[in-house]
Design a protein around this motif. Structure first.
Motif, PDB file in Angstrom:
ATOM      1  N   ILE A 204       9.200  17.278  13.879  1.00 15.15           N
ATOM      2  CA  ILE A 204      10.427  18.071  14.011  1.00 15.15           C
ATOM      3  C   ILE A 204      11.385  17.392  14.988  1.00 15.15           C
ATOM      4  CG2 ILE A 204      11.360  20.260  14.840  1.00 15.15           C
ATOM      5  CD1 ILE A 204       8.838  21.619  13.759  1.00 15.15           C
ATOM      6  N   ALA A 205      10.845  16.862  16.082  1.00 13.91           N
ATOM      7  CA  ALA A 205      11.700  16.165  17.054  1.00 13.91           C
ATOM      8  C   ALA A 205      12.358  14.959  16.405  1.00 13.91           C
ATOM      9  CB  ALA A 205      10.857  15.736  18.261  1.00 13.91           C
ATOM     10  N   GLN A 208      15.125  15.869  14.111  1.00 12.83           N
ATOM     11  CA  GLN A 208      16.316  16.318  14.845  1.00 12.83           C
ATOM     12  C   GLN A 208      16.955  15.191  15.660  1.00 12.83           C
ATOM     13  OE1 GLN A 208      14.447  19.518  17.030  1.00 12.83           O
ATOM     14  NE2 GLN A 208      15.119  21.072  15.543  1.00 12.83           N
ATOM     15  N   GLU A 210      15.558  13.587  18.107  1.00 17.37           N
ATOM     16  CA  GLU A 210      15.153  13.693  19.506  1.00 17.37           C
ATOM     17  C   GLU A 210      13.943  12.809  19.775  1.00 17.37           C
ATOM     18  OE1 GLU A 210      14.360  17.803  19.998  1.00 17.37           O
ATOM     19  OE2 GLU A 210      16.466  18.432  19.726  1.00 17.37           O
ATOM     20  N   LEU A 237      15.129  22.017   8.435  1.00 18.87           N
ATOM     21  CA  LEU A 237      15.521  22.228   9.830  1.00 18.87           C
ATOM     22  C   LEU A 237      16.276  23.539  10.031  1.00 18.87           C
ATOM     23  CD1 LEU A 237      16.620  18.645  10.982  1.00 18.87           C
ATOM     24  CD2 LEU A 237      14.560  19.906  11.638  1.00 18.87           C
ATOM     25  N   SER A 238      16.865  24.087   8.981  1.00 16.34           N
ATOM     26  CA  SER A 238      17.623  25.337   9.110  1.00 16.34           C
ATOM     27  C   SER A 238      16.763  26.566   8.834  1.00 16.34           C
ATOM     28  CB  SER A 238      18.822  25.314   8.154  1.00 16.34           C
ATOM     29  OG  SER A 238      18.381  25.197   6.804  1.00 16.34           O
ATOM     30  N   GLU A 241      11.927  29.543  12.549  1.00 20.14           N
ATOM     31  CA  GLU A 241      10.951  28.735  13.291  1.00 20.14           C
ATOM     32  C   GLU A 241       9.603  28.649  12.598  1.00 20.14           C
ATOM     33  OE1 GLU A 241       9.004  26.531  16.331  1.00 20.14           O
ATOM     34  OE2 GLU A 241      11.109  26.798  15.771  1.00 20.14           O
ATOM     35  N   ARG A 244       9.846  26.786   9.331  1.00 20.44           N
ATOM     36  CA  ARG A 244      10.135  25.364   9.564  1.00 20.44           C
ATOM     37  C   ARG A 244       8.845  24.627   9.960  1.00 20.44           C
ATOM     38  NH1 ARG A 244      14.070  25.661  13.196  1.00 20.44           N
ATOM     39  NH2 ARG A 244      12.807  25.387  15.068  1.00 20.44           N
TER      40      ARG A 244
END
Length: 573
Positions: A204-205, A208, A210, A237-238, A241, A244
């Motif tokens: 996920i990071a 995004q 990150e 990503l949208s 939580e 996702r």
């Protein structure tokens, strides 16, 4: 000659004749033991002093004979006899067996045996008749074995430690199968637990843009898989939580495990069963086995948790199975998994684990005992680390996985055959330094090349013989093979079944690799002193055909051994 020795000859003359064509150490060992049984029975002596298996080995000095045994030294004192006298009595009878040229006593009581050339040559006929089956045995006939190895977490590519298990585990499965075992190769798919959460956080990071979390996974493969997840689910990503996380978890694990499976397949290692850890929790198997152990008293409550009484079964401490927060500890899944394996009918469950899992040896046996099984149903093999070396310096960096060297890195550097052979030719008990420069060499310094070259040279010899229209004669006179190098090569061929049995029994497939190197060495030495094919206008002779038969037997055994290691036997190099 003493009376006892004359009596042994009288009793054993007919018996000795039954041991015809003694062509292997195992056959000679049977003869020696049976002769000893007869002698002890004739003297009214205790036969229980005899070992279950008599050792017959090739002496280091060929002048001492083809084979030797120290059986007289082993048992004479227990019987109140002099070792040399006992050895002489055994020699008298064994020397009469068909195929034994001489049985001689040496030193304080060693028994040296020499075989007749035609008897030794029978092993060549055995190999040619058995073909791909030569060397196989029935040590584990009827035994169902679950062999679990690699089982890398689906959070990254397979590293060098897992690569070692892929080579050794697959070879061990082949070796056990060659001894009659019904082997199921199993991969335990760790798709539950904290490491999966860290993997999902890392994906996920990356998606995004990150950096990886502090306790997460790094490497370009994380970015690649994160991009693939978004390609399959652009709206991931949208999502809320929980949704996702489940999306990245489901797709990310599937993609990573797909890569792992493909890497293993390309490495020549495939599994019969891919078992999902998560299924044990989802099916209620973990809860069921925990309930059973509570009821039996094998689990007890303390400090808010539930503990397995593993100290009662040899562990250094009791183990937490259900943590204080009510969640199962990792061992809970292990216990349920062991129960599942045994319920599937396996007689033996072999686990091949890394050095950081040393505590599992006693832990899993304790789990078996708590479940009411014989702890011997569990066997744990622990493997040590692997390091790559090039130009005398350690190789640390991977193109995809950051600081971890992967299976793909090793294969790209040296190829599948060299990688598999090198990883399988050492005992897993020792840390292994893989010299990339050595494995790239096409010379006798490189062990896999040395063995494969011997096979390729023999295959070339076959082609040349075929061009000369020289076919192997089934009635070839193998008694013509009297050169010392010929005898040495024949005896080395004859050792293959014993080596294979021992490799299975001790779970040491590296014995096969080391044997192949000794066989290749014996062949190269034979080739240097013995001309095989006729030259110019020369006619083929009976010796030509005998040597061709010996060469084909050598090629067959090399091919059989390489196959057990999952390494190719090239016909051209």
């Amino acid at each position: 000659m003493s009376a006892c020795r004359w009596h042994l000859v009288a009793v054993n003359r007919e018996h000795a004749a039954t041991y015809t064509r003694l062509v292997t150490p195992a056959a000679l060992a049977d003869l020696v033991r049976s002769s000893a049984v007869t002698l002890l029975a004739a003297r009214g002596l205790d036969q229980d002093v005899l070992p279950e298996k008599v050792t017959v080995e090739r002496p280091r000095n060929p002048e001492h004979g083809d084979y030797a045994t120290n059986i007289a030294l082993q048992i004479a004192k227990k019987l109140g006899l002099k070792p040399r006298e006992l050895a002489e009595a055994l020699a008298e009878t064994i020397g009469q067996a068909d195929g034994v040229e001489a049985a001689e006593v040496a030193g304080p009581g060693f028994l040296n045996l020499r075989l007749a050339a035609d008897a030794q040559g029978e092993v060549v006929k055995q190999v040619l008749a058995a073909g791909d089956e030569y060397g196989k045995g029935d040590l584990y006939a009827g035994t169902k074995i679950n062999l679990e190895f690699v089982s890398a977490n689906p959070t990254g590519p397979i590293h060098l430690g897992g690569t070692r298990w892929a080579a050794v585990g697959d070879a061990l499965g082949r070796v056990l199968g060659a001894q009659g075992a019904d082997v199921t190769r199993e991969y335990y798919f760790n798709d539950a637990g904290a490491q999966i959460d860290r993997y999902v956080n890392s994906l996920i990071a990356a998606a995004q843009g990150e950096p990886a979390p502090e306790d997460g996974y790094a490497g370009s493969y994380i970015n690649d898989i994160a991009a693939e997840v978004l390609k399959k689910e652009p709206s991931a990503l949208s999502m809320p939580e929980a949704e996702r996380r489940e999306t990245f978890r489901r797709i990310g694990i599937d993609l990573m495990f797909g890569e792992i499976k493909q890497s293993l397949h390309d490495f020549g290692t495939d599994f019969d069963v891919y078992f999902h850890e998560d299924s044990l929790h989802a099916s209620g198997a973990v809860a069921a086995v925990v309930g059973e152990l509570k009821e039996s008293g094998s689990l007890y409550p303390a400090e808010g948790a539930w503990w397995l009484r593993s100290k009662d079964h040899g562990d250094d401490k009791d183990r937490v199975v259900i943590k204080g927060d009510g969640d199962p500890a990792y061992i809970a899944g292990d216990i349920a998994y062991l129960r599942n394996k045994i319920e599937r009918g396996f007689d033996l469950c072999i686990y091949m684990l890394g050095a950081d899992h040393h505590g599992y040896v006693v832990r899993l046996k304790a789990a078996a005992a708590a479940l009411g099984y014989d702890p011997a149903v569990v066997e744990v093999l622990i493997g040590q680390m692997v390091n790559l070396v090039s130009d005398g310096k350690p190789v640390r960096m991977s193109k995809r996985a950051g600081t971890v060297v992967t299976m793909e890195d090793l294969v790209e550097a040296v190829g599948v055959d060299a990688a598999r052979y090198e990883l399988a030719r050492y005992s897993v008990d020792s840390t292994l330094d893989v010299d990339l420069d050595l494995l790239r060499k096409h010379s006798s310094e490189n062990p896999v090349y040395y063995v494969q070259y011997a096979h390729a040279r023999l295959a070339s010899l076959q082609r040349n013989a075929a061009d000369l229209k020289l076919d192997t004669d089934p009635d070839v006179d193998l008694g013509l093979l009297t050169l010392p190098r010929e005898g040495d090569l024949i005896r080395t061929i004859g050792e293959f079944p014993t080596v294979l049995r021992k490799a299975a029994e001790l779970r040491e497939p590296h014995r096969v690799a080391r044997y192949l190197e000794s066989l290749a060495s014996a062949y190269h030495k034979f080739y240097d002193v013995a001309r095989i094919l006729p030259q110019g206008d020369e006619e083929a002779t009976p010796l030509t055909y005998a040597r061709l038969a010996l060469c084909e037997a050598t090629r067959q055994v090399l091919a059989n051994g390489l196959s057990l290691l999952g390494v190719s036997a090239p016909e051209r190099m």
